[in-house]
Write an enzyme that holds these catalytic residues in place. Sequence first.
Site, PDB file in Angstrom:
ATOM      1  N   THR A 285      37.396  41.191  43.535  1.00  0.00           N
ATOM      2  CA  THR A 285      37.157  41.486  45.057  1.00  0.00           C
ATOM      3  C   THR A 285      34.705  40.865  44.847  1.00  0.00           C
ATOM      4  OG1 THR A 285      37.710  43.476  44.923  1.00  0.00           O
ATOM      5  CG2 THR A 285      35.819  43.352  46.495  1.00  0.00           C
TER       6      THR A 285
ATOM      7  N   LYS B 275      34.659  49.722  43.243  1.00  0.00           N
ATOM      8  CA  LYS B 275      34.523  48.327  43.334  1.00  0.00           C
ATOM      9  C   LYS B 275      33.979  47.847  44.751  1.00  0.00           C
ATOM     10  CE  LYS B 275      38.046  46.509  45.872  1.00  0.00           C
ATOM     11  NZ  LYS B 275      38.444  46.183  47.067  1.00  0.00           N
TER      12      LYS B 275
END
Length: 345
Positions: free
Chosen positions: A246, A189
């Site tokens: 994120t 990610k």
Amino acid sequence: MKACVLGAGSWGTALAAVLVWNGWDVTVWARRAEVAEDITVRHRNERYLPGADLPPQLTATADPAEALAGASLVVLAVPSGAIAETLPLIRSLPDHVLVVHAVKGFVRPDNLRVSAWLEREIPGMERRLAVLSGPSHAEEVIRQMPTTVVVASASRQVAERAQDALMTDRFRVYTQADVIGVELGGALKNIIALGAGLAEGLGLGDNTRAALMTRGLAEITRLGVALGASPLTFSGLAGIGDLIVTCTSEHSRNHRAGRLLAKGLRLPEVLDAIGMAVEGVNATFAAEQLARRSGVEMPITQAIARVLTGDISPAEGIELLMTRGKNHEMEDIGAQPLTAEFRLP
């Protein structure tokens, strides 16, 4: 109930605080003596968590032997690039010590997941090792904002021990058996967060960010399944949950790095400006190599890798992605069991 946290960065410090709040006697190992003193004497970690108050019971030391003495739980929270130096420390632990690793990256140059690397270097490690991941910025955990994470292990007993150690009324912990998927979700990610930062730095909008996140999740899943993960894991906390936080948060170093790259800074300048590990950089190159080896298509990762090396500009990277050949959205991600089962008791 003695615990040691190896790593006094923002994440290690926040996890150490969680353990203190849950009744553990915790010592943090810090590589810098001044950071250890800041934690122990002033109950702060101004280098990595500026402005945050730490539990007064929390102590730190620059002596790893002192930090590990008597610990029945060890949390590994160093950057992936520094993990090799912890091997002698982990190897010296008695067999009864539970090890929880919270490293969201790969071990270079072999591009191994951290658990795979530990299990290769220390036979039998999988019988006492758990992986912690999920959407959990340290800056919010330390302020006791409600957070949910997942711990994965080959052993149900180990996963539940880690769950009991870490779970509080502000830090909810779920268990999982899919170690591969949880680790890959946490590492990959960061690549997409770099892309989201690049897009924001270029002045692009919500449509672009949503496209990067959605198509990024697709290629994360493709690689994960090719490497043995369950596709369902990527719809959970370690997948889409961590991806969302994120790619959208001001706390994300990877997102910030992408923005700086889009403003024209070169990669060394970006890393100097941030001053802490940007795991997405090494993860990009590791994932690119793993994808090539596995025959998996990862166009976003490949474009970001070319931006990082300076081969193309951020704007050219976006153009490259938008002018790819036609495709069907629901690519085949491979035949794989829908759930992962614990293999060990």
